[in-house]
Design an enzyme around this catalytic site. Structure first.
Site, PDB file in Angstrom:
ATOM      1  N   ARG A   1       0.816  -1.216   0.000  1.00 48.92           N
ATOM      2  CA  ARG A   1       0.000   0.000   0.000  1.00 48.92           C
ATOM      3  C   ARG A   1       0.849   1.266   0.000  1.00 48.92           C
ATOM      4  NH1 ARG A   1      -3.421   1.821   3.832  1.00 48.92           N
ATOM      5  NH2 ARG A   1      -4.960   2.821   2.528  1.00 48.92           N
TER       6      ARG A   1
ATOM      7  N   CYS B   1      16.326  28.575  25.945  1.00 50.12           N
ATOM      8  CA  CYS B   1      15.906  27.201  26.258  1.00 50.12           C
ATOM      9  C   CYS B   1      15.693  27.044  27.760  1.00 50.12           C
ATOM     10  CB  CYS B   1      16.983  26.232  25.776  1.00 50.12           C
ATOM     11  SG  CYS B   1      16.751  24.558  26.402  1.00 50.12           S
TER      12      CYS B   1
ATOM     13  N   CYS C   1      18.530  24.435  29.200  1.00 55.09           N
ATOM     14  CA  CYS C   1      19.978  24.685  29.185  1.00 55.09           C
ATOM     15  C   CYS C   1      20.457  25.116  30.576  1.00 55.09           C
ATOM     16  CB  CYS C   1      20.316  25.774  28.165  1.00 55.09           C
ATOM     17  SG  CYS C   1      20.519  25.152  26.474  1.00 55.09           S
TER      18      CYS C   1
ATOM     19  N   HIS D   1      22.789  21.719  24.209  1.00 60.78           N
ATOM     20  CA  HIS D   1      21.467  21.854  23.591  1.00 60.78           C
ATOM     21  C   HIS D   1      21.344  21.104  22.258  1.00 60.78           C
ATOM     22  CE1 HIS D   1      17.707  24.140  23.058  1.00 60.78           C
ATOM     23  NE2 HIS D   1      18.066  24.312  21.796  1.00 60.78           N
TER      24      HIS D   1
ATOM     25  N   ASN E   1      10.092  11.733  24.118  1.00 61.84           N
ATOM     26  CA  ASN E   1       9.413  12.124  22.886  1.00 61.84           C
ATOM     27  C   ASN E   1      10.430  12.903  22.085  1.00 61.84           C
ATOM     28  OD1 ASN E   1       6.884  11.080  23.578  1.00 61.84           O
ATOM     29  ND2 ASN E   1       6.437  12.900  24.791  1.00 61.84           N
TER      30      ASN E   1
ATOM     31  N   GLY F   1       5.596  15.864  19.549  1.00 60.67           N
ATOM     32  CA  GLY F   1       5.139  16.725  20.633  1.00 60.67           C
ATOM     33  C   GLY F   1       6.241  17.156  21.579  1.00 60.67           C
TER      34      GLY F   1
ATOM     35  N   SER G   1       8.679  19.481  23.216  1.00 55.33           N
ATOM     36  CA  SER G   1       8.481  20.922  23.277  1.00 55.33           C
ATOM     37  C   SER G   1       9.780  21.661  23.008  1.00 55.33           C
ATOM     38  CB  SER G   1       7.935  21.291  24.658  1.00 55.33           C
ATOM     39  OG  SER G   1       8.796  20.784  25.659  1.00 55.33           O
TER      40      SER G   1
ATOM     41  N   HIS H   1      16.354  20.404  23.143  1.00 51.52           N
ATOM     42  CA  HIS H   1      17.375  20.043  24.132  1.00 51.52           C
ATOM     43  C   HIS H   1      17.230  18.552  24.458  1.00 51.52           C
ATOM     44  CE1 HIS H   1      20.228  21.567  27.244  1.00 51.52           C
ATOM     45  NE2 HIS H   1      20.042  20.316  27.626  1.00 51.52           N
TER      46      HIS H   1
ATOM     47  N   HIS I   1      16.487  15.479  26.079  1.00 51.11           N
ATOM     48  CA  HIS I   1      15.862  15.196  27.375  1.00 51.11           C
ATOM     49  C   HIS I   1      14.802  14.118  27.239  1.00 51.11           C
ATOM     50  CE1 HIS I   1      12.827  17.828  25.560  1.00 51.11           C
ATOM     51  NE2 HIS I   1      11.962  17.369  26.443  1.00 51.11           N
TER      52      HIS I   1
ATOM     53  N   GLN J   1      11.612  12.012  29.887  1.00 56.48           N
ATOM     54  CA  GLN J   1      10.747  12.221  31.043  1.00 56.48           C
ATOM     55  C   GLN J   1      10.574  10.906  31.788  1.00 56.48           C
ATOM     56  OE1 GLN J   1       7.190  14.580  30.668  1.00 56.48           O
ATOM     57  NE2 GLN J   1       7.618  14.969  28.510  1.00 56.48           N
TER      58      GLN J   1
ATOM     59  N   HIS K   1      12.337  -4.359  28.727  1.00 54.41           N
ATOM     60  CA  HIS K   1      12.522  -4.085  27.293  1.00 54.41           C
ATOM     61  C   HIS K   1      12.164  -2.647  26.979  1.00 54.41           C
ATOM     62  CE1 HIS K   1       8.300  -5.254  27.848  1.00 54.41           C
ATOM     63  NE2 HIS K   1       8.035  -4.413  26.847  1.00 54.41           N
TER      64      HIS K   1
ATOM     65  N   TYR L   1      -9.387   3.652  10.451  1.00 51.59           N
ATOM     66  CA  TYR L   1      -9.455   2.222  10.728  1.00 51.59           C
ATOM     67  C   TYR L   1      -8.718   1.887  12.027  1.00 51.59           C
ATOM     68  CZ  TYR L   1      -9.732  -2.759   9.951  1.00 51.59           C
ATOM     69  OH  TYR L   1     -10.021  -4.088  10.100  1.00 51.59           O
TER      70      TYR L   1
ATOM     71  N   GLN M   1      -3.066  -0.944  11.634  1.00 54.57           N
ATOM     72  CA  GLN M   1      -2.832  -1.410  10.266  1.00 54.57           C
ATOM     73  C   GLN M   1      -1.491  -0.865   9.838  1.00 54.57           C
ATOM     74  OE1 GLN M   1      -2.836   0.791   7.407  1.00 54.57           O
ATOM     75  NE2 GLN M   1      -2.640  -0.803   5.877  1.00 54.57           N
TER      76      GLN M   1
HETATM   77  P1  H2U Z   1       8.565  17.327  26.326  1.00 55.20           P
HETATM   78  O1  H2U Z   1       9.503  18.067  25.441  1.00 55.20           O
HETATM   79  O2  H2U Z   1       8.542  15.857  26.049  1.00 55.20           O
HETATM   80  O3  H2U Z   1       7.206  17.985  26.334  1.00 55.20           O
HETATM   81  O4  H2U Z   1       9.131  17.448  27.819  1.00 55.20           O
HETATM   82  C1  H2U Z   1       9.418  18.663  28.411  1.00 55.20           C
HETATM   83  C2  H2U Z   1       8.771  18.723  29.776  1.00 55.20           C
HETATM   84  O5  H2U Z   1       9.330  19.835  30.479  1.00 55.20           O
HETATM   85  C3  H2U Z   1       7.276  18.964  29.728  1.00 55.20           C
HETATM   86  O6  H2U Z   1       6.616  17.864  30.326  1.00 55.20           O
HETATM   87  C4  H2U Z   1       8.366  20.392  31.297  1.00 55.20           C
HETATM   88  C5  H2U Z   1       7.059  20.243  30.531  1.00 55.20           C
HETATM   89  O7  H2U Z   1       5.978  20.149  31.419  1.00 55.20           O
HETATM   90  N1  H2U Z   1       8.735  21.765  31.581  1.00 55.20           N
HETATM   91  C6  H2U Z   1       9.073  22.131  32.866  1.00 55.20           C
HETATM   92  O8  H2U Z   1       8.987  21.316  33.776  1.00 55.20           O
HETATM   93  N2  H2U Z   1       9.493  23.410  33.119  1.00 55.20           N
HETATM   94  C7  H2U Z   1       9.557  24.394  32.174  1.00 55.20           C
HETATM   95  O9  H2U Z   1       9.960  25.489  32.460  1.00 55.20           O
HETATM   96  C8  H2U Z   1       9.112  24.108  30.796  1.00 55.20           C
HETATM   97  C9  H2U Z   1       8.781  22.681  30.476  1.00 55.20           C
HETATM   98 ZN    ZN Z   2      18.880  23.847  25.807  1.00 58.42          ZN
END
Ligand code: H2U
Ligand code: ZN
Length: 342
Positions: A29, A53, A56, A115, A153, A159, A161, A164, A166, A168, A294, A313, A320
């Site tokens: 496909r 940032c 940082c 960064h 992520n 998503g 943000s 840098h 990092h 979670q 894992h 779907y 799929q």
């Molecule tokens: P993500 O890039 O996966 O969203 O992870 C960044 C996390 O950093 C996000 O969960 C946190 C956001 O809540 N954050 C802080 O704790 N302090 C900040 O000043 C900005 C972002």
């Molecule tokens: Zn940074």
């Protein structure tokens, strides 16, 4: 082991024994014309230090707190946590409507003060330090919370943000959906056969078409039942249920294979590959003898600028995929990550 053409060459469903669900595989496909959205990779590489940032060293975060001048890895309590330790217990129900208060803890882990790095471009000793932090944070959070979810992520498409480097860690009282499923399937397999489900998968896959990379401690493979186009599973060759159990050697080998995986992923389409990466370890504070630790990685791209949308779907019926897992593994294997995991 490959599927016989009578099944492999026609649309078919594959079973995921870990989640006990099915995926519809309709290879071929991907040849359909695509006039939809194009995903563009960031054109410029970020600077080594970004004064705006919030991760940082030395910078101010959104809540006004200033980061220390950290030099290695560094973690802090998420300022916008999805789970909070002080949440009091509570439950409510009315007929079929049920709710429960959920306490927990969310942490942010910076892999490096730089960064512009990723787990693929850090030095091996720096990646090993990240592995140590995954284990340490898991041990500390696991003293209080049964479920400890370590993840990253990667990329704005997933998503993230901020570029840098990092990840979670979210920890909570309740076992979430995937934990409940993987706990059940692994427990049932152990009760039925006496061995570990993912260990048996690994034995069956050894030397086969879905292996992507391996070293003395770890194996990366595209699961037979992968749903995302270039999804992989990272498995230890030895029994281990949780990250804190890993020995120094096992951690070094893990650092090498994770680093090679990130490099391989970025080399696949010659652009930073978006994906979610995360660990599944046995729930803490209870028996984990049926678990094999894992990691999963789920990249959403089918090509350099075409995303696989999990929509109609997939949202309404079941997962799929368009590219068969063996082809995905072959392409990942063919990529030169610049360095071997071994
Ligand atoms: P993500 O890039 O996966 O969203 O992870 C960044 C996390 O950093 C996000 O969960 C946190 C956001 O809540 N954050 C802080 O704790 N302090 C900040 O000043 C900005 C972002
Ligand atoms: Zn940074």
């Amino acid at each position: 082991m490959s599927l016989p053409p009578a099944i492999g060459a026609v649309p078919h469903r594959r079973h995921d024994p870990l989640r006990d669900e099915w995926v519809l595989v309709s290879s071929g496909r991907t040849r359909r014309p695509w006039q939809g959205r194009r995903e563009e990779a960031a054109a410029v590489r970020p600077p080594a230090y970004d004064p705006t940032c919030y991760l940082c060293p030395g910078n101010e975060r959104a809540g006004g707190v200033r980061n220390p001048a950290y030099r290695g890895t560094w973690s802090f309590e998420n300022d916008f946590a999805a789970l909070r330790p002080e949440t009091p217990p509570g439950a409510w129900s009315q007929g079929l409507l049920r709710a429960e208060a959920e306490a927990g803890s969310c942490r942010v882990l910076c892999y490096s003060p730089h960064h512009d790095r990723t787990l693929g471009s850090l030095a091996p000793a720096e990646v090993r330090a990240v592995v140590d932090r995954w284990a340490e944070e898991s041990a500390t959070l696991g003293e209080r919370w049964p479920w400890v979810q370590v993840f990253e992520n990667r990329g704005p498409e997933m998503g993230a943000s901020n570029p840098h480097p990092h990840g979670q860690i979210w920890a909570g009282e309740a076992l979430p959906r995937d934990a409940v499923r993987e706990d059940r399937t692994q427990r049932e397999h152990r009760e039925r056969t006496g061995s570990l489900l993912l260990r048996d998968v690994l034995d069956q896959e050894a030397g086969g078409p879905r292996i992507v990379d391996e070293n003395d401690g770890w194996v990366v493979l595209v699961p037979f039942w992968a749903t995302w186009p270039y999804e992989i599973l990272l498995l230890p060759r030895f029994p281990a249920a949780r990250l804190p159990e890993l020995s120094g050697e096992q951690r070094d080998a893990l650092g090498r294979i994770v680093r090679a995986l990130y490099r391989r992923y970025d080399a696949l389409f010659g652009r930073p590959l978006p994906f979610s990466f995360g660990w599944h370890q046995a729930p803490f504070g209870r028996d984990g003898a049926h678990w094999l630790l894992h990691a999963h990685a789920f990249p959403p791209l089918l090509g350099p600028d075409v995303r696989k949308f999990m929509v109609g779907y997939e949202l309404l019926s079941e997962a799929q995929r368009d590219l068969d897992p063996e082809t995905a593994a072959e392409r990942l294997r063919a990529v030169d990550p610049g360095e071997r995991a071994g």
